[in-house]
Design a protein around this motif. Structure first.
Motif, PDB file in Angstrom:
ATOM      1  N   ASN A 123       0.840  -1.193   0.000  1.00 24.19           N
ATOM      2  CA  ASN A 123       0.000   0.000   0.000  1.00 24.19           C
ATOM      3  C   ASN A 123       0.880   1.250   0.000  1.00 24.19           C
ATOM      4  OD1 ASN A 123      -2.535  -1.455   0.298  1.00 24.19           O
ATOM      5  ND2 ASN A 123      -1.830  -1.908   2.379  1.00 24.19           N
ATOM      6  N   PRO A 124       1.002   1.934  -1.123  1.00 29.05           N
ATOM      7  CA  PRO A 124       1.854   3.131  -1.198  1.00 29.05           C
ATOM      8  C   PRO A 124       1.383   4.188  -0.206  1.00 29.05           C
ATOM      9  CG  PRO A 124       1.188   2.413  -3.393  1.00 29.05           C
ATOM     10  CD  PRO A 124       0.356   1.633  -2.419  1.00 29.05           C
ATOM     11  N   TRP A 125       2.346   4.849   0.419  1.00 30.46           N
ATOM     12  CA  TRP A 125       2.024   5.920   1.376  1.00 30.46           C
ATOM     13  C   TRP A 125       2.193   7.259   0.673  1.00 30.46           C
ATOM     14  CZ3 TRP A 125       0.489   4.851   6.423  1.00 30.46           C
ATOM     15  CH2 TRP A 125       0.295   5.971   7.251  1.00 30.46           C
ATOM     16  N   PRO A 126       1.257   8.172   0.840  1.00 28.64           N
ATOM     17  CA  PRO A 126       1.395   9.483   0.178  1.00 28.64           C
ATOM     18  C   PRO A 126       2.622  10.231   0.688  1.00 28.64           C
ATOM     19  CG  PRO A 126      -0.408   9.520   1.773  1.00 28.64           C
ATOM     20  CD  PRO A 126       0.017   8.085   1.649  1.00 28.64           C
ATOM     21  N   ARG A 127       3.306  10.900  -0.223  1.00 30.12           N
ATOM     22  CA  ARG A 127       4.515  11.648   0.133  1.00 30.12           C
ATOM     23  C   ARG A 127       4.437  13.060  -0.448  1.00 30.12           C
ATOM     24  NH1 ARG A 127       8.859   8.483   2.014  1.00 30.12           N
ATOM     25  NH2 ARG A 127       8.302   6.258   2.125  1.00 30.12           N
ATOM     26  N   ASP A 128       5.142  13.970   0.212  1.00 28.38           N
ATOM     27  CA  ASP A 128       5.139  15.348  -0.247  1.00 28.38           C
ATOM     28  C   ASP A 128       6.166  15.541  -1.363  1.00 28.38           C
ATOM     29  OD1 ASP A 128       7.729  15.804   0.819  1.00 28.38           O
ATOM     30  OD2 ASP A 128       6.935  16.502   2.735  1.00 28.38           O
ATOM     31  N   PRO A 129       6.246  16.715  -1.968  1.00 30.99           N
ATOM     32  CA  PRO A 129       7.174  16.934  -3.083  1.00 30.99           C
ATOM     33  C   PRO A 129       8.642  16.707  -2.737  1.00 30.99           C
ATOM     34  CG  PRO A 129       5.499  18.623  -3.095  1.00 30.99           C
ATOM     35  CD  PRO A 129       5.320  17.860  -1.821  1.00 30.99           C
ATOM     36  N   ASP A 130       8.989  16.761  -1.449  1.00 27.62           N
ATOM     37  CA  ASP A 130      10.361  16.489  -1.032  1.00 27.62           C
ATOM     38  C   ASP A 130      10.605  15.007  -0.776  1.00 27.62           C
ATOM     39  OD1 ASP A 130      11.079  19.132  -1.227  1.00 27.62           O
ATOM     40  OD2 ASP A 130      10.735  19.571   0.896  1.00 27.62           O
ATOM     41  N   GLY A 131       9.553  14.205  -0.900  1.00 24.46           N
ATOM     42  CA  GLY A 131       9.694  12.769  -0.698  1.00 24.46           C
ATOM     43  C   GLY A 131       9.393  12.284   0.703  1.00 24.46           C
ATOM     44  N   SER A 132       9.056  13.188   1.615  1.00 25.73           N
ATOM     45  CA  SER A 132       8.742  12.801   2.988  1.00 25.73           C
ATOM     46  C   SER A 132       7.295  12.305   3.080  1.00 25.73           C
ATOM     47  CB  SER A 132       8.928  13.981   3.940  1.00 25.73           C
ATOM     48  OG  SER A 132      10.277  14.414   3.948  1.00 25.73           O
ATOM     49  N   PRO A 133       7.066  11.262   3.883  1.00 24.09           N
ATOM     50  CA  PRO A 133       5.699  10.726   3.986  1.00 24.09           C
ATOM     51  C   PRO A 133       4.752  11.692   4.684  1.00 24.09           C
ATOM     52  CG  PRO A 133       7.140   9.678   5.589  1.00 24.09           C
ATOM     53  CD  PRO A 133       8.021  10.507   4.715  1.00 24.09           C
ATOM     54  N   HIS A 134       3.508  11.705   4.245  1.00 25.38           N
ATOM     55  CA  HIS A 134       2.491  12.490   4.944  1.00 25.38           C
ATOM     56  C   HIS A 134       2.301  11.936   6.355  1.00 25.38           C
ATOM     57  CE1 HIS A 134       0.198  14.299   1.244  1.00 25.38           C
ATOM     58  NE2 HIS A 134       1.508  14.470   1.172  1.00 25.38           N
ATOM     59  N   TYR A 135       1.952  12.806   7.259  1.00 22.96           N
ATOM     60  CA  TYR A 135       1.723  12.408   8.646  1.00 22.96           C
ATOM     61  C   TYR A 135       0.426  11.602   8.733  1.00 22.96           C
ATOM     62  CZ  TYR A 135       1.640  12.873  13.749  1.00 22.96           C
ATOM     63  OH  TYR A 135       1.648  12.622  15.091  1.00 22.96           O
ATOM     64  N   PRO A 136       0.412  10.499   9.508  1.00 21.73           N
ATOM     65  CA  PRO A 136      -0.820   9.701   9.659  1.00 21.73           C
ATOM     66  C   PRO A 136      -1.959  10.517  10.252  1.00 21.73           C
ATOM     67  CG  PRO A 136       1.112   8.516  10.494  1.00 21.73           C
ATOM     68  CD  PRO A 136       1.550   9.932  10.241  1.00 21.73           C
ATOM     69  N   SER A 137      -3.147   9.991  10.135  1.00 21.84           N
ATOM     70  CA  SER A 137      -4.343  10.742  10.551  1.00 21.84           C
ATOM     71  C   SER A 137      -4.690  10.568  12.030  1.00 21.84           C
ATOM     72  CB  SER A 137      -5.541  10.295   9.708  1.00 21.84           C
ATOM     73  OG  SER A 137      -5.817   8.917   9.919  1.00 21.84           O
ATOM     74  N   ASP A 138      -3.918   9.771  12.781  1.00 19.19           N
ATOM     75  CA  ASP A 138      -4.264   9.447  14.167  1.00 19.19           C
ATOM     76  C   ASP A 138      -4.588  10.680  15.002  1.00 19.19           C
ATOM     77  OD1 ASP A 138      -2.541   7.472  12.899  1.00 19.19           O
ATOM     78  OD2 ASP A 138      -2.576   6.383  14.795  1.00 19.19           O
ATOM     79  N   ASP A 139      -3.670  11.627  15.027  1.00 17.59           N
ATOM     80  CA  ASP A 139      -3.851  12.800  15.891  1.00 17.59           C
ATOM     81  C   ASP A 139      -4.896  13.756  15.344  1.00 17.59           C
ATOM     82  OD1 ASP A 139      -1.909  12.158  17.908  1.00 17.59           O
ATOM     83  OD2 ASP A 139      -0.355  12.586  16.436  1.00 17.59           O
ATOM     84  N   ARG A 140      -5.013  13.825  14.030  1.00 14.00           N
ATOM     85  CA  ARG A 140      -6.040  14.685  13.440  1.00 14.00           C
ATOM     86  C   ARG A 140      -7.431  14.190  13.826  1.00 14.00           C
ATOM     87  NH1 ARG A 140      -4.761  14.217   8.223  1.00 14.00           N
ATOM     88  NH2 ARG A 140      -6.329  12.653   7.743  1.00 14.00           N
ATOM     89  N   ASP A 141      -7.588  12.879  13.981  1.00 16.12           N
ATOM     90  CA  ASP A 141      -8.900  12.295  14.260  1.00 16.12           C
ATOM     91  C   ASP A 141      -9.212  12.169  15.753  1.00 16.12           C
ATOM     92  OD1 ASP A 141      -9.207  12.053  11.525  1.00 16.12           O
ATOM     93  OD2 ASP A 141      -8.544   9.962  11.457  1.00 16.12           O
ATOM     94  N   ARG A 142      -8.281  12.533  16.619  1.00 12.54           N
ATOM     95  CA  ARG A 142      -8.533  12.402  18.058  1.00 12.54           C
ATOM     96  C   ARG A 142      -9.645  13.358  18.512  1.00 12.54           C
ATOM     97  NH1 ARG A 142      -4.458   9.369  20.273  1.00 12.54           N
ATOM     98  NH2 ARG A 142      -2.426   9.512  19.232  1.00 12.54           N
ATOM     99  N   SER A 143     -10.338  12.969  19.563  1.00 15.03           N
ATOM    100  CA  SER A 143     -11.353  13.856  20.130  1.00 15.03           C
ATOM    101  C   SER A 143     -10.668  14.989  20.891  1.00 15.03           C
ATOM    102  CB  SER A 143     -12.258  13.075  21.091  1.00 15.03           C
ATOM    103  OG  SER A 143     -11.529  12.692  22.249  1.00 15.03           O
ATOM    104  N   GLU A 144     -11.399  16.069  21.092  1.00 17.49           N
ATOM    105  CA  GLU A 144     -10.847  17.200  21.834  1.00 17.49           C
ATOM    106  C   GLU A 144     -10.485  16.785  23.257  1.00 17.49           C
ATOM    107  OE1 GLU A 144      -9.924  20.250  20.973  1.00 17.49           O
ATOM    108  OE2 GLU A 144     -10.345  19.674  18.904  1.00 17.49           O
ATOM    109  N   GLY A 145     -11.288  15.895  23.822  1.00 19.90           N
ATOM    110  CA  GLY A 145     -11.006  15.438  25.178  1.00 19.90           C
ATOM    111  C   GLY A 145      -9.695  14.686  25.267  1.00 19.90           C
ATOM    112  N   ASP A 146      -9.463  13.797  24.307  1.00 17.31           N
ATOM    113  CA  ASP A 146      -8.207  13.040  24.296  1.00 17.31           C
ATOM    114  C   ASP A 146      -7.014  13.968  24.079  1.00 17.31           C
ATOM    115  OD1 ASP A 146      -9.458  10.661  24.768  1.00 17.31           O
ATOM    116  OD2 ASP A 146      -9.476  10.007  22.658  1.00 17.31           O
TER     117      ASP A 146
END
Length: 293
Positions: A123-146
């Motif tokens: 499963n290819p991981w998305p990368r930015d123009p510099d070749g670095s992988p995009h950050y996973p969605s874990d923290d973006r999806d956390r609840s405000e409480g967590d």
């Protein structure tokens, strides 16, 4: 700043004091000075020393010595980013309050392991123009409480732009005007190719992306002349300019000076360091010739 100064085009050369300047820096400095002179504009010098773990006073002194030797004349005083942390933090907190930035807690090792496992499974991981992988969605999806609990626990974290929310907040087609050595004219900006970029880290109070757009606005920079290696980063900068209600400069991304293997020069390349070349007896005119001017 006088009214006459405000009306003049404003250029800036903005090196980081984390190593000696090389031929690539010389090309950028010469172009900024030449273009400013051709337009009867002003040339500013900015020291981008946010990364205090790598930037040193010795390297900063070397920048001044190299530029003076090249004949670069800039306005005083010099703006040093380390003197303006509060301005970057104010902008960051504004984005946090709008829900456009979130705290990220995954370590580089954890991200690397996640990416490796995904790619090993086909499963290819998305990368930015510099070749670095995009950050996973874990923290973006956390609840405000967590998020609140993790912040209160003292966990080290960075602050990342929620790219999806940021693009919705911008609510417009993003672009910039380009006059450089690659594509020219109106360039469509695509910040999403960078994923959720870092705006602040535990070891640096502001990222390059955040501090550079704030500095350019506060210094009233109208023309940004820099290397083609930053061409795609302009997409992120245009997004931040819109979110922070900052003016849009004109851009000129120039060709890069490369080594014999066509690789972009690094500050560790001693044979292209300006101080070393000066020590070998080369003149500023020789340097202009070496960079093709």
């Amino acid at each position: 700043m006088t009214t006459t100064q405000r009306q003049k085009p404003v250029f800036r050369f903005a090196p980081s004091p984390n190593g000696p300047l090389h031929l690539g820096h010389a090309l950028s400095a010469f172009l900024n000075q030449d273009m400013a002179a051709a337009m009867d504009g002003r040339l500013l010098l900015r020291i981008e020393d946010i990364d205090q773990t790598r930037c040193t006073p010795e390297f900063e002194a070397g920048i001044y010595a190299d530029l003076e030797w090249l004949g670069i004349d800039w306005e005083k005083p010099v703006r040093r980013q380390s003197d303006h942390i509060a301005e970057y933090q104010t902008a960051l907190h504004g984005l946090i309050e709008r829900g456009l930035v979130y705290p990220s807690f995954l370590t580089r090792g954890e991200v690397k392991a996640r990416v490796s496992a995904s790619e090993a499974g086909g499963n290819p991981w998305p990368r930015d123009p510099d070749g670095s992988p995009h950050y996973p969605s874990d923290d973006r999806d956390r609840s405000e409480g967590d998020r609140r609990k993790m912040l209160e626990s003292g966990l080290k974290h960075a602050w990342r732009l929620d790219m999806g929310r940021a693009l919705q907040a911008a609510d417009r087609v993003l672009s910039w005007s380009e006059t450089g050595d690659g594509e020219t004219g109106g360039i469509a900006a695509d910040p999403s190719m960078w994923g959720d970029v870092v705006l602040s880290r535990s070891d640096a109070p502001s990222s390059y992306h955040l501090s550079v757009v704030i500095d350019d606005a506060l210094q009233a920079v109208t023309h940004i002349v820099r290397g083609l290696d930053l061409f795609h980063a302009t997409s992120v900068h245009r997004l931040l300019q819109v979110l922070l209600d900052l003016p849009q400069p004109l851009y000129h991304h120039h060709r890069l000076v490369t080594d014999a293997k066509k690789r972009k020069l690094s500050k560790s390349d001693g044979d292209t360091g300006l101080a070393d070349l000066r020590g070998k007896g080369l003149s500023a005119a020789d340097i202009r010739n070496l960079v093709g001017l």
